[in-house]
Design an enzyme around this catalytic site. Structure first.
Site, PDB file in Angstrom:
ATOM      1  N   GLU A  66       4.375  -6.188   3.814  1.00  0.00           N
ATOM      2  CA  GLU A  66       4.271  -5.552   5.117  1.00  0.00           C
ATOM      3  C   GLU A  66       5.521  -5.892   5.936  1.00  0.00           C
ATOM      4  OE1 GLU A  66       2.083  -3.598   6.539  1.00  0.00           O
ATOM      5  OE2 GLU A  66       0.178  -3.789   5.474  1.00  0.00           O
TER       6      GLU A  66
ATOM      7  N   ASP B 235       6.207   0.994   7.423  1.00  0.00           N
ATOM      8  CA  ASP B 235       4.824   0.684   7.019  1.00  0.00           C
ATOM      9  C   ASP B 235       4.354   1.654   5.943  1.00  0.00           C
ATOM     10  OD1 ASP B 235       2.341  -0.502   6.979  1.00  0.00           O
ATOM     11  OD2 ASP B 235       1.650   0.438   8.827  1.00  0.00           O
TER      12      ASP B 235
ATOM     13  N   HIS C  88       3.842   3.281  12.535  1.00  0.00           N
ATOM     14  CA  HIS C  88       3.013   4.365  13.080  1.00  0.00           C
ATOM     15  C   HIS C  88       3.673   5.078  14.256  1.00  0.00           C
ATOM     16  CE1 HIS C  88      -0.783   1.960  11.596  1.00  0.00           C
ATOM     17  NE2 HIS C  88       0.158   2.074  10.675  1.00  0.00           N
TER      18      HIS C  88
ATOM     19  N   HIS D 290       0.834  -1.204   0.000  1.00  0.00           N
ATOM     20  CA  HIS D 290       0.000   0.000   0.000  1.00  0.00           C
ATOM     21  C   HIS D 290       0.868   1.253   0.000  1.00  0.00           C
ATOM     22  CE1 HIS D 290       0.515   0.838   4.372  1.00  0.00           C
ATOM     23  NE2 HIS D 290       0.406  -0.467   4.535  1.00  0.00           N
TER      24      HIS D 290
ATOM     25  N   ASP E 211      -0.212   4.367   1.098  1.00  0.00           N
ATOM     26  CA  ASP E 211      -0.554   5.380   2.104  1.00  0.00           C
ATOM     27  C   ASP E 211       0.145   5.138   3.434  1.00  0.00           C
ATOM     28  OD1 ASP E 211      -2.247   3.079   2.341  1.00  0.00           O
ATOM     29  OD2 ASP E 211      -3.573   4.210   3.663  1.00  0.00           O
TER      30      ASP E 211
ATOM     31  N   GLU F 218      -5.086   1.976   2.694  1.00  0.00           N
ATOM     32  CA  GLU F 218      -5.058   0.768   3.523  1.00  0.00           C
ATOM     33  C   GLU F 218      -5.205   1.093   4.995  1.00  0.00           C
ATOM     34  OE1 GLU F 218      -3.179  -2.423   6.009  1.00  0.00           O
ATOM     35  OE2 GLU F 218      -2.612  -0.319   5.820  1.00  0.00           O
ATOM     36  N   GLU F 219      -4.762   2.292   5.380  1.00  0.00           N
ATOM     37  CA  GLU F 219      -4.694   2.639   6.799  1.00  0.00           C
ATOM     38  C   GLU F 219      -6.005   3.205   7.356  1.00  0.00           C
ATOM     39  OE1 GLU F 219      -2.323   1.749   8.534  1.00  0.00           O
ATOM     40  OE2 GLU F 219      -0.433   1.805   7.426  1.00  0.00           O
TER      41      GLU F 219
END
Length: 368
Positions: free
Chosen positions: A171, A112, A345, A80, A82, A142-143
């Site tokens: 991932e 990530d 994150h 992903h 984003d 995705e987030e």
């Protein structure tokens, strides 16, 4: 990374053949918080369209690029674009633009998952004749809420582009294959009371107090560890939010406890729901969201050969990832990417340059 002068936003050119760690930094430098992936999607599409061996399709801010060499197997490499929002804490290093500390790269998305996306792009550019046909999938959103997922949109609108024998989601896994994933389901448990002035509390019924047995049952709950196809998945069930009350001098007449159950992939969402309803029998429960997990499927030929090529004992994926979407399509899929998922994150999100290079090398070995 260079810019083209145009009447609108500048088009960013990516050098896909540079060191993959430097490519990761270039991707981080293009901010792509969920819902704002267009600049990164534009740059990736432009770079992929220069590669004659790829057939490129774009759907919104999702891009699919595929080789068509008639190989016996087709695999998906997916990631992903984003990231979660940038940190607000002063001095945080997990932000944009990226920064280096010796051989460690800091920035939002470093783990990530722009390291994984860089690996995809490097393979697309430098392995023009892989031993298996490859479908590269880059997707948005995705987030955030599942209904916004770019991969979900591709499944609905361009499913034919996603047919494959095996999928790898890049991932972060510290370079170890993580098979399948846990499922997730959320509930709201509601209690109701009777409002009254807190000076005359006996005239009311306290809805927050009525929620105490819910919290007690959750605190006493012993989550299971479930073996699925040789991997041990740890479950968990927790209260994650609680809302109630209107003022500091009013007995609350309503309370809501939000509950999240992460369940092993031996269960369907319906079976997971039954577990929660049995534990909290007698309470008003509303299921608000659920996503099935994915069995590891490591005994199929393609994933088995990939695990052997990586050379490490596979582990289970405790969190939910998009391997579940691929599994639902009948495509066995695993998680495999650079970086530590525990840093995702975080305010100091980072990845070691060598980890990105090692991930690329493992995939190239297998594909060559």
């Amino acid at each position: 990374m260079t810019y083209e002068d145009s009447g609108q936003a500048p088009l960013i050119y990516l050098d896909l053949e540079q060191d993959v760690a430097l490519l990761t930094a270039a991707l981080i430098d293009i901010s792509s918080v969920s819902g704002n992936e267009s600049a990164l999607a534009d740059a990736i599409e432009a770079a992929l369209r220069t590669l004659d061996h790829l057939h490129v399709t774009r759907n919104g801010n999702a891009i699919v690029a595929a080789t068509r060499q008639g190989r016996a197997e087709r695999i998906i490499l997916a990631g992903h674009l984003d990231t979660v929002p940038l940190p607000s804490t002063p001095g945080s290093r997990g932000t944009v633009p990226s920064s280096w500390d010796s051989d460690v790269l800091y920035g939002r998305g470093a783990t990530d998952m722009k390291g994984g996306v860089a690996v995809q792009l490097a393979i697309a550019a430098t392995v023009p004749a892989p031993s298996k046909d490859i479908t590269f999938v880059f997707y948005d959103n995705e987030e955030v809420a599942a209904e916004k997922s770019g991969l979900g949109r591709l499944v609905r609108e361009n499913r034919e582009l996603l047919e494959a024998d095996f999928g790898i989601l890049l991932e972060p896994t510290n370079g170890t294959v993580e098979g399948g994933c846990n499922g997730t389901i959320r509930f709201q448990a509601h209690t109701r009371g009777l409002a009254a002035h807190s000076a005359r509390a006996w005239m009311g019924e306290n809805a927050i107090h009525a929620a105490a047995p819910i919290l007690a049952r959750l605190a006493a709950y012993q989550p299971a560890t479930v073996s699925v196809d040789g991997l041990d998945y740890r479950e968990s069930m927790n209260a994650v939010k609680i809302h109630g009350g209107t003022a500091g001098n009013v007995i609350p007449d309503a309370c809501m406890v939000e509950i999240n159950y992460r369940f092993a992939p031996d269960k369907t969402p319906a079976q997971a729901e039954a577990v929660v309803r049995e534990l909290l029998a007698g309470f008003d429960l509303e299921c608000t969201d659920s996503s099935a997990g994915a069995r590891p499927g490591l005994d199929a030929p393609a994933p088995a050969s990939f695990v052997a090529a990586v050379g490490r004992e596979p582990l289970p994926k405790y969190g939910w990832t998009d391997v579940a979407r691929l599994s639902e399509m009948g495509i066995p899929a695993v998680n495999f990417g650079p970086g530590d998922a525990l840093l995702a994150h975080s305010d100091n999100e980072h990845v070691a340059a060598q980890d990105v290079r090692d991930c690329l090398a493992a995939l190239v070995r297998w594909l060559s």
